[in-house]
Design a protein around this motif. Structure first.
Motif, PDB file in Angstrom:
ATOM      1  N   SER A 170       0.800  -1.230   0.000  1.00 55.34           N
ATOM      2  CA  SER A 170       0.000   0.000   0.000  1.00 55.34           C
ATOM      3  C   SER A 170       0.829   1.273   0.000  1.00 55.34           C
ATOM      4  O   SER A 170       0.300   2.361  -0.221  1.00 55.34           O
ATOM      5  CB  SER A 170      -0.922   0.010   1.226  1.00 55.34           C
ATOM      6  OG  SER A 170      -0.156   0.118   2.423  1.00 55.34           O
ATOM      7  N   GLY A 171       2.130   1.161   0.276  1.00 55.39           N
ATOM      8  CA  GLY A 171       2.960   2.351   0.384  1.00 55.39           C
ATOM      9  C   GLY A 171       3.001   2.926   1.788  1.00 55.39           C
ATOM     10  O   GLY A 171       3.673   3.930   2.027  1.00 55.39           O
ATOM     11  N   LEU A 172       2.322   2.280   2.735  1.00 50.75           N
ATOM     12  CA  LEU A 172       2.296   2.714   4.126  1.00 50.75           C
ATOM     13  C   LEU A 172       3.288   1.895   4.960  1.00 50.75           C
ATOM     14  O   LEU A 172       3.710   0.816   4.544  1.00 50.75           O
ATOM     15  CB  LEU A 172       0.887   2.541   4.692  1.00 50.75           C
ATOM     16  CG  LEU A 172      -0.200   3.407   4.047  1.00 50.75           C
ATOM     17  CD1 LEU A 172      -1.575   2.971   4.535  1.00 50.75           C
ATOM     18  CD2 LEU A 172       0.029   4.881   4.361  1.00 50.75           C
ATOM     19  N   PRO A 173       3.660   2.392   6.148  1.00 50.36           N
ATOM     20  CA  PRO A 173       4.586   1.652   7.023  1.00 50.36           C
ATOM     21  C   PRO A 173       3.865   0.521   7.760  1.00 50.36           C
ATOM     22  O   PRO A 173       3.572   0.600   8.958  1.00 50.36           O
ATOM     23  CB  PRO A 173       5.093   2.727   7.986  1.00 50.36           C
ATOM     24  CG  PRO A 173       3.971   3.723   8.049  1.00 50.36           C
ATOM     25  CD  PRO A 173       3.348   3.741   6.685  1.00 50.36           C
ATOM     26  N   VAL A 174       3.600  -0.560   7.035  1.00 52.26           N
ATOM     27  CA  VAL A 174       2.725  -1.622   7.512  1.00 52.26           C
ATOM     28  C   VAL A 174       3.511  -2.704   8.256  1.00 52.26           C
ATOM     29  O   VAL A 174       4.610  -3.087   7.843  1.00 52.26           O
ATOM     30  CB  VAL A 174       1.952  -2.257   6.338  1.00 52.26           C
ATOM     31  CG1 VAL A 174       1.180  -3.497   6.786  1.00 52.26           C
ATOM     32  CG2 VAL A 174       1.003  -1.228   5.729  1.00 52.26           C
ATOM     33  N   HIS A 175       2.903  -3.184   9.357  1.00 54.86           N
ATOM     34  CA  HIS A 175       3.393  -4.325  10.128  1.00 54.86           C
ATOM     35  C   HIS A 175       2.266  -5.355  10.159  1.00 54.86           C
ATOM     36  O   HIS A 175       1.118  -5.008  10.435  1.00 54.86           O
ATOM     37  CB  HIS A 175       3.736  -3.906  11.547  1.00 54.86           C
ATOM     38  CG  HIS A 175       4.654  -2.719  11.627  1.00 54.86           C
ATOM     39  ND1 HIS A 175       4.237  -1.434  11.273  1.00 54.86           N
ATOM     40  CD2 HIS A 175       5.948  -2.609  12.002  1.00 54.86           C
ATOM     41  CE1 HIS A 175       5.262  -0.607  11.441  1.00 54.86           C
ATOM     42  NE2 HIS A 175       6.300  -1.296  11.875  1.00 54.86           N
ATOM     43  N   VAL A 176       2.593  -6.606   9.868  1.00 58.95           N
ATOM     44  CA  VAL A 176       1.579  -7.668   9.826  1.00 58.95           C
ATOM     45  C   VAL A 176       1.711  -8.527  11.079  1.00 58.95           C
ATOM     46  O   VAL A 176       2.813  -8.964  11.424  1.00 58.95           O
ATOM     47  CB  VAL A 176       1.736  -8.534   8.569  1.00 58.95           C
ATOM     48  CG1 VAL A 176       0.815  -9.758   8.631  1.00 58.95           C
ATOM     49  CG2 VAL A 176       1.429  -7.708   7.320  1.00 58.95           C
ATOM     50  N   PHE A 177       0.574  -8.755  11.738  1.00 58.09           N
ATOM     51  CA  PHE A 177       0.534  -9.561  12.952  1.00 58.09           C
ATOM     52  C   PHE A 177      -0.347 -10.779  12.697  1.00 58.09           C
ATOM     53  O   PHE A 177      -1.555 -10.633  12.486  1.00 58.09           O
ATOM     54  CB  PHE A 177       0.000  -8.738  14.124  1.00 58.09           C
ATOM     55  CG  PHE A 177       0.808  -7.496  14.388  1.00 58.09           C
ATOM     56  CD1 PHE A 177       1.922  -7.546  15.204  1.00 58.09           C
ATOM     57  CD2 PHE A 177       0.479  -6.296  13.768  1.00 58.09           C
ATOM     58  CE1 PHE A 177       2.693  -6.408  15.427  1.00 58.09           C
ATOM     59  CE2 PHE A 177       1.240  -5.156  13.981  1.00 58.09           C
ATOM     60  CZ  PHE A 177       2.355  -5.206  14.807  1.00 58.09           C
ATOM     61  N   ARG A 178       0.273 -11.959  12.698  1.00 57.32           N
ATOM     62  CA  ARG A 178      -0.469 -13.200  12.468  1.00 57.32           C
ATOM     63  C   ARG A 178      -0.876 -13.788  13.817  1.00 57.32           C
ATOM     64  O   ARG A 178      -0.032 -14.273  14.578  1.00 57.32           O
ATOM     65  CB  ARG A 178       0.375 -14.171  11.651  1.00 57.32           C
ATOM     66  CG  ARG A 178       0.596 -13.676  10.222  1.00 57.32           C
ATOM     67  CD  ARG A 178       1.564 -14.544   9.448  1.00 57.32           C
ATOM     68  NE  ARG A 178       1.660 -14.104   8.056  1.00 57.32           N
ATOM     69  CZ  ARG A 178       2.609 -14.466   7.203  1.00 57.32           C
ATOM     70  NH1 ARG A 178       3.565 -15.313   7.598  1.00 57.32           N
ATOM     71  NH2 ARG A 178       2.616 -14.006   5.961  1.00 57.32           N
ATOM     72  N   LEU A 179      -2.162 -13.725  14.100  1.00 59.45           N
ATOM     73  CA  LEU A 179      -2.688 -14.098  15.401  1.00 59.45           C
ATOM     74  C   LEU A 179      -3.111 -15.559  15.435  1.00 59.45           C
ATOM     75  O   LEU A 179      -3.773 -16.042  14.523  1.00 59.45           O
ATOM     76  CB  LEU A 179      -3.895 -13.227  15.756  1.00 59.45           C
ATOM     77  CG  LEU A 179      -3.639 -11.841  16.361  1.00 59.45           C
ATOM     78  CD1 LEU A 179      -2.724 -10.999  15.492  1.00 59.45           C
ATOM     79  CD2 LEU A 179      -4.959 -11.108  16.582  1.00 59.45           C
ATOM     80  N   ALA A 180      -2.718 -16.235  16.522  1.00 66.76           N
ATOM     81  CA  ALA A 180      -3.238 -17.579  16.792  1.00 66.76           C
ATOM     82  C   ALA A 180      -4.640 -17.432  17.388  1.00 66.76           C
ATOM     83  O   ALA A 180      -5.232 -16.345  17.379  1.00 66.76           O
ATOM     84  CB  ALA A 180      -2.297 -18.303  17.741  1.00 66.76           C
ATOM     85  N   GLY A 181      -5.210 -18.524  17.909  1.00 66.68           N
ATOM     86  CA  GLY A 181      -6.554 -18.480  18.481  1.00 66.68           C
ATOM     87  C   GLY A 181      -6.628 -17.510  19.652  1.00 66.68           C
ATOM     88  O   GLY A 181      -5.853 -17.630  20.607  1.00 66.68           O
ATOM     89  N   ILE A 182      -7.534 -16.556  19.587  1.00 66.33           N
ATOM     90  CA  ILE A 182      -7.623 -15.490  20.586  1.00 66.33           C
ATOM     91  C   ILE A 182      -8.561 -15.902  21.717  1.00 66.33           C
ATOM     92  O   ILE A 182      -9.664 -16.387  21.481  1.00 66.33           O
ATOM     93  CB  ILE A 182      -8.142 -14.190  19.945  1.00 66.33           C
ATOM     94  CG1 ILE A 182      -7.262 -13.780  18.754  1.00 66.33           C
ATOM     95  CG2 ILE A 182      -8.197 -13.064  20.973  1.00 66.33           C
ATOM     96  CD1 ILE A 182      -7.855 -12.669  17.914  1.00 66.33           C
ATOM     97  N   TYR A 183      -8.101 -15.683  22.949  1.00 65.46           N
ATOM     98  CA  TYR A 183      -8.977 -15.891  24.095  1.00 65.46           C
ATOM     99  C   TYR A 183      -8.696 -14.787  25.114  1.00 65.46           C
ATOM    100  O   TYR A 183      -7.737 -14.025  24.983  1.00 65.46           O
ATOM    101  CB  TYR A 183      -8.785 -17.280  24.703  1.00 65.46           C
ATOM    102  CG  TYR A 183      -7.507 -17.457  25.501  1.00 65.46           C
ATOM    103  CD1 TYR A 183      -7.550 -17.521  26.893  1.00 65.46           C
ATOM    104  CD2 TYR A 183      -6.269 -17.571  24.878  1.00 65.46           C
ATOM    105  CE1 TYR A 183      -6.390 -17.687  27.645  1.00 65.46           C
ATOM    106  CE2 TYR A 183      -5.117 -17.740  25.611  1.00 65.46           C
ATOM    107  CZ  TYR A 183      -5.168 -17.792  26.995  1.00 65.46           C
ATOM    108  OH  TYR A 183      -4.022 -17.953  27.719  1.00 65.46           O
ATOM    109  N   GLY A 184      -9.551 -14.696  26.128  1.00 70.07           N
ATOM    110  CA  GLY A 184      -9.397 -13.676  27.150  1.00 70.07           C
ATOM    111  C   GLY A 184     -10.716 -13.474  27.866  1.00 70.07           C
ATOM    112  O   GLY A 184     -11.647 -14.278  27.719  1.00 70.07           O
ATOM    113  N   PRO A 185     -10.848 -12.416  28.653  1.00 66.90           N
ATOM    114  CA  PRO A 185     -12.101 -12.158  29.368  1.00 66.90           C
ATOM    115  C   PRO A 185     -13.286 -12.117  28.405  1.00 66.90           C
ATOM    116  O   PRO A 185     -13.254 -11.440  27.383  1.00 66.90           O
ATOM    117  CB  PRO A 185     -11.859 -10.790  29.998  1.00 66.90           C
ATOM    118  CG  PRO A 185     -10.368 -10.711  30.158  1.00 66.90           C
ATOM    119  CD  PRO A 185      -9.810 -11.422  28.962  1.00 66.90           C
TER     120      PRO A 185
END
Length: 290
Positions: free
Chosen positions: A145-160
């Motif tokens: 895209s031309g932007l300062p992009v960082h990609v975060f590959r998330l595993a299965g999300i859990y929490g409250p």
């Protein structure tokens, strides 16, 4: 003032906002649902209704382009539609944005089935068709895209609010048994701390796996949750005999172990919840204290 524009403001983005707002950040969060506007405001997030409905009595912010122009940071969490990110499709001039950091939340599903083998960020994606394939295309679109992009590959999300305890307590939980099946997972507060660490240490073009230290079978996690409640393990059923909806079945058709060394080495992250045991204990303690 630092301003975060959260595109598709959901569970993970809300956790990041809870960290940033007390530090003086302004957070603008998009939602499709006008009924969520009040809850966002109560959490200190400025609602941006998109797609905008001109007939709304209290539309709040509706101009996506104007919000983007004000953003110093952007977090994109929306699922792709037909392989395209809906916000990139709506903002053809996005490359002119002044954001100094952009994060895109993807999934470890892009690695596909590895029969329990380890993967890291250098492993080429090999997704099954469908949602994970769309994520690979959306990742590429953001990175180009031309932007300062960082990609975060998330595993299965859990929490409250996303733990297994309610299903265990009401008797609806089932342990799906499949030999050799392993899943990685990540607590939402660890997602938030990784995103904040990346904001502090930007590295445009970087890809990070977000997962804890211990891939584990889903049935083992459910059994542990039941033990914490002082209840017997939920009933089990073999995968081949389970009547699962397509999305759940696709989840069980893949098995892999995901490495998280990069977030520790490059971002200095020490996980709050290095395994499901610490994470589940914290969720239960919070639920009991509420």
């Amino acid at each position: 003032m630092k301003t975060l524009l959260s595109l598709g403001h959901g569970y993970s983005a809300a956790a990041l906002a809870r960290r940033l707002i007390p530090q003086g950040w302004r957070v603008i969060g998009t939602t499709r649902d006008p009924a969520r506007a009040g809850g966002l405001r109560a959490a200190g997030v400025e609602p941006l209704l998109w797609p905008a409905d001109p007939g709304l009595a209290d539309p709040g912010t509706t101009d996506l382009g104007a919000a983007l122009a004000q953003a110093t940071h952007v977090l994109a969490s929306a699922a792709p539609v037909g392989g395209r990110d809906p916000f990139l499709a709506a903002l053809p001039g996005i490359a002119s944005a002044r954001a100094e950091w952009v994060g895109y939340l993807s999934t470890t599903g892009v690695y596909g089935n590895r029969d329990g083998a380890w993967v890291d960020e250098t492993t080429p994606p090999a997704p099954a068709r469908g949602r994970s394939g769309d994520r690979v295309e959306a990742e590429a679109e953001w990175l180009q895209s031309g932007l300062p992009v960082h990609v975060f590959r998330l595993a299965g999300i859990y929490g409250p609010g996303r733990g297994p305890f309610q299903k265990v307590k009401d008797g609806t939980a089932r342990r799906i048994l499949k030999e050799g099946q392993l899943f990685s997972r990540i607590h939402v507060e660890d997602i938030a701390q990784v995103l904040e660490a990346s904001i502090r240490r930007p590295d445009p073009g970087a890809i990070y796996n977000l997962c804890d230290d211990e891939p584990a079978p889903a049935d083992v996690v459910l059994s542990h949750a039941a033990a914490l409640l002082g209840l017997p393990a939920p009933p089990s059923v073999r995968f081949e005999e389970a009547d699962l909806p397509p999305m759940a079945r696709s989840f069980y058709e893949e098995s892999r172990r995901v490495r998280n060394d990069r977030i520790k080495r490059d971002l200095g992250v020490s996980l709050l919840y290095p395994s499901y045991r610490e994470g589940l204990a914290a969720i239960l303690a919070a639920e009991r204290a509420a």
